[in-house]
Write an enzyme that holds these catalytic residues in place. Structure first.
Site, PDB file in Angstrom:
ATOM      1  N   ASP A   1      -2.909  -1.792  10.394  1.00 35.11           N
ATOM      2  CA  ASP A   1      -3.018  -1.703   8.927  1.00 35.11           C
ATOM      3  C   ASP A   1      -3.721  -2.912   8.315  1.00 35.11           C
ATOM      4  OD1 ASP A   1      -1.872   0.753   8.416  1.00 35.11           O
ATOM      5  OD2 ASP A   1       0.159  -0.046   8.209  1.00 35.11           O
TER       6      ASP A   1
ATOM      7  N   GLY B   1       7.023   1.346   5.076  1.00 44.12           N
ATOM      8  CA  GLY B   1       5.777   2.121   5.082  1.00 44.12           C
ATOM      9  C   GLY B   1       4.796   1.622   4.046  1.00 44.12           C
TER      10      GLY B   1
ATOM     11  N   LYS C   1       0.841  -1.208   0.000  1.00 44.06           N
ATOM     12  CA  LYS C   1       0.000   0.000   0.000  1.00 44.06           C
ATOM     13  C   LYS C   1       0.872   1.253   0.000  1.00 44.06           C
ATOM     14  CE  LYS C   1       0.430   1.580   4.518  1.00 44.06           C
ATOM     15  NZ  LYS C   1       1.253   2.721   4.877  1.00 44.06           N
TER      16      LYS C   1
HETATM   17  O1  C5P Z   1      -1.206  -1.683  15.366  1.00 46.98           O
HETATM   18  P1  C5P Z   1       0.256  -1.799  15.103  1.00 46.98           P
HETATM   19  O2  C5P Z   1       0.906  -2.875  15.928  1.00 46.98           O
HETATM   20  O3  C5P Z   1       0.577  -1.941  13.647  1.00 46.98           O
HETATM   21  O4  C5P Z   1       0.894  -0.427  15.541  1.00 46.98           O
HETATM   22  C1  C5P Z   1       2.281  -0.272  15.743  1.00 46.98           C
HETATM   23  C2  C5P Z   1       2.515   0.933  16.618  1.00 46.98           C
HETATM   24  O5  C5P Z   1       2.153   2.120  15.903  1.00 46.98           O
HETATM   25  C3  C5P Z   1       1.656   0.961  17.872  1.00 46.98           C
HETATM   26  O6  C5P Z   1       2.290   0.317  18.925  1.00 46.98           O
HETATM   27  C4  C5P Z   1       1.538   2.445  18.139  1.00 46.98           C
HETATM   28  O7  C5P Z   1       2.708   2.917  18.755  1.00 46.98           O
HETATM   29  C5  C5P Z   1       1.508   3.037  16.748  1.00 46.98           C
HETATM   30  N1  C5P Z   1       0.146   3.316  16.236  1.00 46.98           N
HETATM   31  C6  C5P Z   1      -0.597   4.333  16.816  1.00 46.98           C
HETATM   32  N2  C5P Z   1      -1.839   4.620  16.314  1.00 46.98           N
HETATM   33  C7  C5P Z   1      -2.332   3.938  15.262  1.00 46.98           C
HETATM   34  C8  C5P Z   1      -1.577   2.901  14.663  1.00 46.98           C
HETATM   35  C9  C5P Z   1      -0.338   2.623  15.179  1.00 46.98           C
HETATM   36  O8  C5P Z   1      -0.163   4.980  17.762  1.00 46.98           O
HETATM   37  N3  C5P Z   1      -3.531   4.261  14.775  1.00 46.98           N
END
Ligand code: C5P
Length: 328
Positions: free
Chosen positions: A160, A123, A34
């Site tokens: 994501d 990313g 993406k």
């Molecule tokens: O959900 P995921 O494990 O992919 O997110 C990784 C990190 O990115 C989280 O621990 C958080 O620090 C940050 N994050 C966030 N807000 C979001 C998505 C991710 O703060 N909406």
């Protein structure tokens, strides 16, 4: 969520001579990367996550996954590219474990092999897209969950993952799981992706944004952004991108590219701005960082100009790709 309980009551299957079970099945699934056309961090929520607003697209650079069920062996995850976690730390494993637990199924051994094309730490949601591909493949096989149920499972694996399940051109809000379909991009647009060697920490970048905005008004609590309440109108950056897409105006799409993380990342890694300038010098209609990087992408109306930009970018970057947007 309804448990499927398909295999409950079945006795242990007797393996074939090669160790696989008679019911062994192989599933194939592809996982597109993406790009963020826009990325606004609206604020920090009480649960520690951030309220986001992003216009996302899927691109033609894809990983390919092969899942073997009924191997009769301990679970395994492998990848043809070194440096990708193999085993329980891989998001594919987490997705499969979450799926099997929620569905109440036991595949009697599972192996997942990933053929990686999406750059890692880039990313481009490579790991999340692989996890989404695992959920899609298992759900096709077991004919299990509705979209809503799968989205909830996906969100448990990563922010994501719901978008990666949805795919195509979409507005993503909340943690990234509140998704609205948007029109396709104009067909002639092509993208050049340049992957410099650095990688930035996503949690650290979210923290840096919080620190830079100390004292600003807090964003809505998660309860207000959980899809149950009426959707607010998109904020200006996403709204401008949506208007440009609806008008099929390629230059306006280029101008509306936006990423809140880019100034922070570019300050630490000057190559980001260098790559953008090379793309713009080759008449990209816009160029931006995707997610928290490190991929920088340029948007071109001409394949010829994109190819010329790619050639120059290869002198600065180990990995450069020419891609198109793909539908869900
Ligand atoms: O959900 P995921 O494990 O992919 O997110 C990784 C990190 O990115 C989280 O621990 C958080 O620090 C940050 N994050 C966030 N807000 C979001 C998505 C991710 O703060 N909406």
């Amino acid at each position: 969520m309804t448990a499927l309980n398909r295999q409950q009551g079945a006795g242990p299957a007797i393996p074939c001579r090669d160790g696989t079970l008679p019911s062994a099945v192989t599933l194939h699934e592809s996982a597109p990367g993406k790009l963020n056309l826009t990325l606004d961090v609206l604020g920090r929520r009480a649960d520690g996550y951030h309220e986001l607003e992003m216009v996302m697209i899927s691109v033609s650079l894809r990983d390919s996954l092969t899942l073997a069920l009924g191997t009769g062996k301990p679970w395994s995850v492998s990848c043809d590219r070194p440096g990708i976690p193999a085993g329980p730390d891989n998001l594919c494993w987490k997705a499969a474990a979450a799926y099997c637990e929620a569905a109440g199924v036991d595949p009697q051994g599972l192996s997942i092999h990933i053929k990686k094309n999406i750059p890692a730490q880039a990313g481009m949601a490579g790991g999340s897209s692989d996890a989404a591909a695992v959920l899609r493949a298992l759900n096709r096989h077991y004919r299990g969950f509705s979209w809503e149920e799968l989205r909830t499972l996906g969100l448990r694996v990563g922010s994501d993952v719901p978008y990666c399940l949805f795919g195509g051109v979409a507005l993503a809000r909340g943690r990234g799981e509140l998704l609205t379909r948007l029109p396709e991009l104009p067909g002639e647009l092509c993208f050049v992706l340049a992957k410099p060697e650095f990688s930035a920490s996503t949690p650290a970048l979210f923290r840096a944004i919080d620190e830079a905005r100390l004292g600003e008004t807090a964003c809505p609590a998660p309860g207000q952004a959980d899809g149950q309440s009426p959707s607010p109108q998109p904020q200006p950056h996403a709204a401008a991108m949506i208007a440009a897409i609806e008008a099929q105006d390629r230059n306006a799409i280029g101008t509306a590219l936006q990423n809140d993380f880019e100034p922070l990342v570019a300050r630490q890694f000057p190559i980001v701005e260098r790559l953008r300038q090379i793309m713009l010098a080759h008449e990209a209609v816009g160029a931006r960082l995707t997610g928290t990087g490190s991929v920088v992408f340029g948007l071109f109306c001409s394949q010829f100009k994109a190819a010329a930009a790619a050639m120059e970018l290869r002198e600065h970057c180990p990995e450069v790709h020419l891609v198109k947007a793909v539908s869900a």
